[in-house]
Design an enzyme around this catalytic site. Structure first.
Site, mmCIF file in Angstrom:
data_model
loop_
_atom_site.group_PDB
_atom_site.id
_atom_site.type_symbol
_atom_site.label_atom_id
_atom_site.label_comp_id
_atom_site.label_asym_id
_atom_site.label_seq_id
_atom_site.Cartn_x
_atom_site.Cartn_y
_atom_site.Cartn_z
ATOM 1 N N LYS A 53 41.507 47.127 47.095
ATOM 2 C CA LYS A 53 40.634 47.163 45.917
ATOM 3 C C LYS A 53 39.283 46.533 46.242
ATOM 4 O O LYS A 53 38.227 47.067 45.876
ATOM 5 C CB LYS A 53 41.309 46.436 44.739
ATOM 6 N N GLN A 97 46.244 40.565 39.630
ATOM 7 C CA GLN A 97 47.237 41.354 40.357
ATOM 8 C C GLN A 97 48.643 40.921 39.940
ATOM 9 O O GLN A 97 48.986 39.737 39.983
ATOM 10 C CB GLN A 97 47.025 41.160 41.878
ATOM 11 N N ASP A 120 42.272 46.636 33.799
ATOM 12 C CA ASP A 120 43.500 47.425 33.904
ATOM 13 C C ASP A 120 43.909 48.082 32.581
ATOM 14 O O ASP A 120 44.831 48.892 32.559
ATOM 15 C CB ASP A 120 44.656 46.518 34.356
#
Ligand code: NAP
Length: 288
Positions: A53, A97, A120
């Site tokens: 990422k 994460q 997200d």
């Protein structure tokens, strides 16, 4: 029937190329999108995802703020870090994460991210917006699957979509997106009886489970579009999806490979979410 393989690498590259123009337009107005990526602990798979990422951010002109915290980090410390990033105007999007260490509650952490900076789309407010049909930030993997269907001219309207897997990050949001595009949606889970009877009725079949070869040839209707979200590592180290890739050739009309299918799309859509968050700070109403 010839099975057309959907090339997620090429499509993701196209999306990332388009993003570079948007990043350049932001730069002309003195803004650079900033994505904070927080990782807690030493999970090797998570570290690899975060590395990918951060690298993708660099290539797209998105500034990445990489926050690496030890496994022993308390929930309070993590929430403090998130509060500081929420308050930082140079940070437009924040990603934590998952999974987090067992002593930290996922829900508390996700809810602590400012909804406008939720890279997200997992914050309850953004989940609610998606469910009522006014998505604001769409979770990256489901967004990537929908972008693949669109790029392939697969219109869900009036079709039967079967989503195998009902996680909050993939199955549930994807089912809602498909519903909003006019599909009739069946969601299957680990308790579903006779899974193959459901999957065999799908015009669009999505597997998001995490089990190699769960979807076999006889479970797929000839001509179905099959999207394989699963990522599984086999004992020989190779990656595979949830579908029996070789056996589905000649049955599915379109099929995503693993690797090279949904995975690259997930990262591309994360960049889209970060750039869009930055655009919204300049033009709250106009951002696409
Ligand atoms: P998850 O949270 O573990 O959810 C798995 C889902 O599969 C659950 O809803 C579970 O049902 C269901 N399930 C388990 N066994 C089943 C069976 N035999 N039949 C039908 N359903 C079954 O996983 P996830 O985070 O959604 O991820 C799913 C897979 O996608 C994993 O392989 C993951 O690595 C991969 N993934 C890929 C990407 C990408 O970018 N390509 C992104 C995210 C995830 P219950 O709810 O009943 O337990």
């Amino acid at each position: 029937m010839d099975t057309h393989l959907i090339d997620g690498v090429a499509l993701a590259r196209r999306i990332r190329d388009e993003l570079r123009d948007r990043v350049a337009r932001l730069a002309a107005r003195g803004a650079q999108p900033g994505l904070a990526v927080i990782i807690v602990g030493d999970n090797p798979a998570s570290k690899a995802y975060v590395r990918n990422k951060v690298k993708a951010c660099g290539e797209a002109g998105v500034r990445s703020i990489h926050v690496e915290l030890p496994e022993s980090t308390s929930q309070e410390d993590l929430l403090g870090r998130i509060a500081a990033l929420n308050a930082d105007p140079a940070v437009h999007a924040i990603l934590v994460q998952l999974p987090l260490p067992a002593h930290i509650a996922n829900e508390a952490v996700i809810a602590a991210i400012a909804p406008a900076k939720d890279a997200d789309g997992f914050h309850p407010l953004n989940v609610g917006r998606l469910v009522v049909g006014h998505p604001h930030v769409v979770p990256c993997t489901p967004a990537g699957v929908m972008a693949m269907l669109e790029a392939e001219d697969v219109n869900p309207w009036g079709r039967h979509a079967v989503v195998v897997g009902q996680s909050n990050i993939v199955g549930k949001p994807l089912a809602h997106l498909l519903l909003q595009r006019g599909a009739t949606v069946t969601i299957c889970n680990s308790k579903t009886r006779e899974l193959g009877r459901h999957t065999a009725r799908a015009d669009i079949l999505v597997a998001a489970v995490g089990r190699p070869n769960l979807i076999t040839r006889e479970m797929v209707k000839p001509g179905a579009v099959v999207i394989d979200v699963g990522i599984n590592r086999l004992p020989d180290g190779k990656l595979c999806g949830d579908c029996d890739f070789a056996a589905l050739q000649g049955v599915a009309s379109r099929l995503t490979p693993v690797p090279g299918g949904v995975g690259p799309m997930t990262i591309a859509m994360l960049l889209v979410n970060a750039v869009r968050a930055a655009e919204r700070t300049l033009d709250p109403e106009d951002a696409p």
